[in-house]
Design an enzyme around this catalytic site. Structure first.
Site, PDB file in Angstrom:
ATOM      1  N   HIS A 142       0.841  -1.204   0.000  1.00 16.91           N
ATOM      2  CA  HIS A 142       0.000   0.000   0.000  1.00 16.91           C
ATOM      3  C   HIS A 142       0.876   1.254   0.000  1.00 16.91           C
ATOM      4  O   HIS A 142       0.665   2.183  -0.801  1.00 16.91           O
ATOM      5  CB  HIS A 142      -0.905  -0.052   1.245  1.00 16.91           C
ATOM      6  CG  HIS A 142      -1.733   1.153   1.492  1.00 16.91           C
ATOM      7  ND1 HIS A 142      -3.115   1.154   1.375  1.00 16.91           N
ATOM      8  CD2 HIS A 142      -1.417   2.418   1.874  1.00 16.91           C
ATOM      9  CE1 HIS A 142      -3.588   2.351   1.678  1.00 16.91           C
ATOM     10  NE2 HIS A 142      -2.563   3.137   1.989  1.00 16.91           N
ATOM     11  N   GLU A 143       1.870   1.288   0.895  1.00 17.60           N
ATOM     12  CA  GLU A 143       2.729   2.470   1.006  1.00 17.60           C
ATOM     13  C   GLU A 143       3.658   2.616  -0.204  1.00 17.60           C
ATOM     14  O   GLU A 143       3.928   3.732  -0.657  1.00 17.60           O
ATOM     15  CB  GLU A 143       3.537   2.419   2.300  1.00 17.60           C
ATOM     16  CG  GLU A 143       2.697   2.406   3.567  1.00 17.60           C
ATOM     17  CD  GLU A 143       1.712   3.569   3.640  1.00 17.60           C
ATOM     18  OE1 GLU A 143       2.041   4.670   3.156  1.00 17.60           O
ATOM     19  OE2 GLU A 143       0.603   3.377   4.182  1.00 17.60           O
ATOM     20  N   HIS A 146       1.718   4.290  -2.816  1.00 16.04           N
ATOM     21  CA  HIS A 146       1.713   5.746  -2.623  1.00 16.04           C
ATOM     22  C   HIS A 146       2.984   6.355  -3.223  1.00 16.04           C
ATOM     23  O   HIS A 146       2.939   7.407  -3.886  1.00 16.04           O
ATOM     24  CB  HIS A 146       1.664   6.078  -1.130  1.00 16.04           C
ATOM     25  CG  HIS A 146       0.280   6.089  -0.539  1.00 16.04           C
ATOM     26  ND1 HIS A 146      -0.782   6.752  -1.116  1.00 16.04           N
ATOM     27  CD2 HIS A 146      -0.207   5.527   0.603  1.00 16.04           C
ATOM     28  CE1 HIS A 146      -1.857   6.601  -0.358  1.00 16.04           C
ATOM     29  NE2 HIS A 146      -1.549   5.852   0.680  1.00 16.04           N
ATOM     30  N   GLU A 193      -6.303   6.669  -0.909  1.00 15.04           N
ATOM     31  CA  GLU A 193      -6.204   5.452  -0.102  1.00 15.04           C
ATOM     32  C   GLU A 193      -6.819   4.260  -0.823  1.00 15.04           C
ATOM     33  O   GLU A 193      -6.348   3.126  -0.690  1.00 15.04           O
ATOM     34  CB  GLU A 193      -6.886   5.671   1.251  1.00 15.04           C
ATOM     35  CG  GLU A 193      -6.099   6.533   2.211  1.00 15.04           C
ATOM     36  CD  GLU A 193      -4.796   5.870   2.616  1.00 15.04           C
ATOM     37  OE1 GLU A 193      -4.834   4.865   3.351  1.00 15.04           O
ATOM     38  OE2 GLU A 193      -3.726   6.349   2.183  1.00 15.04           O
TER      39      GLU A 193
END
Length: 375
Positions: A142-143, A146, A193
């Site tokens: 997930h990060e 980003h 997100e």
């Protein structure tokens, strides 16, 4: 597939076979609402001025020194299992430069990707202690998502402006101007997100692990007391339940948040995982970074507009149904307005039968009141 061989410094990848996505563009997993919210944010009055000013003023070097001095940097010697996950995530998403990652002492489960020149990933001890290996892998992915999307720049500015808004709250006009941009940034970040959740799934390639991680963030480390299907039913009830008043309350509840509600995130991710788009990506058909320059902004905007149109049309939320009725010119809209907020609870409800009309009767409530004395 990830095969355990060294590639661009990404060694020690796990033995489990996972598909790798060479040259993948962030457009592959970015949610249409993420892109449209970012376009709207950039058009916000004063945003460009603030962005350019803060880009040169934010103490990024100080931020990096702070984590270096007061957190634990992930490496082969420290939190080595997280280091393996980080390298594997960068390997799968083909991110050549592995961003530094830190573990910071905080009981609140959280993770973030910040930084202007180069992204930094930070995870809290609360999150590390809460999640198992596969759940944590989805978070690391997930990060990294980003980072690949370039979200860290806007996230850093959001953190700074949120802090600044508190400091200048006593200056009415100054606070209003800052909060307008903060509100726009929060709206975009909530959508981003959803994009990063998709990136986490592409890295972990385990939908159940992603679902478990979201459930734990919502309800703690009590998996034996939770159920994925029941958790997703909450999202369904949240979207469809109540009347127009609840729709307004949902908007008010989400405005101060930086993240979407966990049930909503879980439902969105499951929907995407079951889509044809996700299957095509897993089959190796996805946009490449070397094609990004040829991408039309107009096409991206059209895709986002189509997404919103479909979302509004298919939504079970009372407010979204009202928007659909307005667009379609619903014949009973006036009657529902007269009946108040409760009239939007069930749009398909039949109107109550009218009794026989009597002379002087009126449809307007209150017309049977005694005449007013104007003397």
């Amino acid at each position: 597939m990830s095969d355990g061989h060294e590639h661009n410094g990404h060694e020690h990848v796990p033995s489990r076979q996972r598909r790798r996505f060479p040259g993948i563009s962030s457009r592959t997993y970015e949610h249409p609402a993420d892109r449209s919210a970012l376009v709207a944010l950039r058009k916000l009055s004063g945003f460009d001025t603030v962005f350019k000013a803060l880009s040169g003023l934010l103490p990024e070097r100080s931020l990096r020194l702070l984590f270096l001095s007061d957190s634990v940097r992930v490496s082969d010697q420290q939190f080595s299992h997280l280091n393996v996950m980080l390298r594997d995530a960068c390997y799968i998403l083909d991110l050549e430069k592995v961003p530094p990652m830190y573990v910071t002492q905080d009981p609140q489960p959280n993770a973030m990707c910040i930084g202007l020149d180069e992204p930094i990933i930070v995870v809290t001890t609360g999150l590390v202690e809460l999640l198992d290996e596969e759940e944590m892998r989805a978070v690391v992915g997930h990060e990294v998502g980003h980072a690949l999307s370039g979200h860290s720049v806007y996230r850093t500015i959001l953190l700074f402006l949120t802090s600044l808004a508190v400091r200048v709250a006593w200056i009415p006009l100054g606070n209003l101007a800052i909060m307008a941009i903060v509100t726009g940034l929060r709206e975009w970040f909530r959508k981003s997100e959803l994009s990063a959740d998709r990136a986490g799934l592409l890295v972990g390639q385990d939908l159940q692990a992603s679902m478990r991680g979201l459930m734990k963030i919502a309800g703690g480390n009590h998996l034996h007391q939770m159920n994925v299907d029941a958790f997703l039913e909450q999202a369904e009830e949240y979207e469809a339940g109540g009347d127009l008043r609840d729709s307004v309350l949902k908007i008010l509840n989400v405005l101060p948040r930086s993240h979407p509600f966990t049930t909503v995130r879980a439902a969105e991710l499951k929907k995407w995982a079951e889509s044809r788009d996700y299957q095509r990506i897993m089959d190796g058909h996805y946009p490449r970074r070397d094609e990004d320059q040829e991408t039309s902004v107009r096409d991206s905007w059209r895709e986002s507009a189509n997404h919103y149109s479909t979302h509004v049309k298919n939504s079970k939320d009372p407010l979204m149904k009202l928007v659909t009725d307005l667009a379609g010119g619903a014949g009973d809209l006036g009657d529902r307005v007269r009946r108040g907020f409760g009239g939007f609870t069930n749009p398909t409800a039949q109107k109550p039968p009218r009794g026989p009309e009597t002379p002087g009767s009126s449809d307007t409530p209150g017309d049977d009141r005694p005449p007013r004395d104007d003397s």
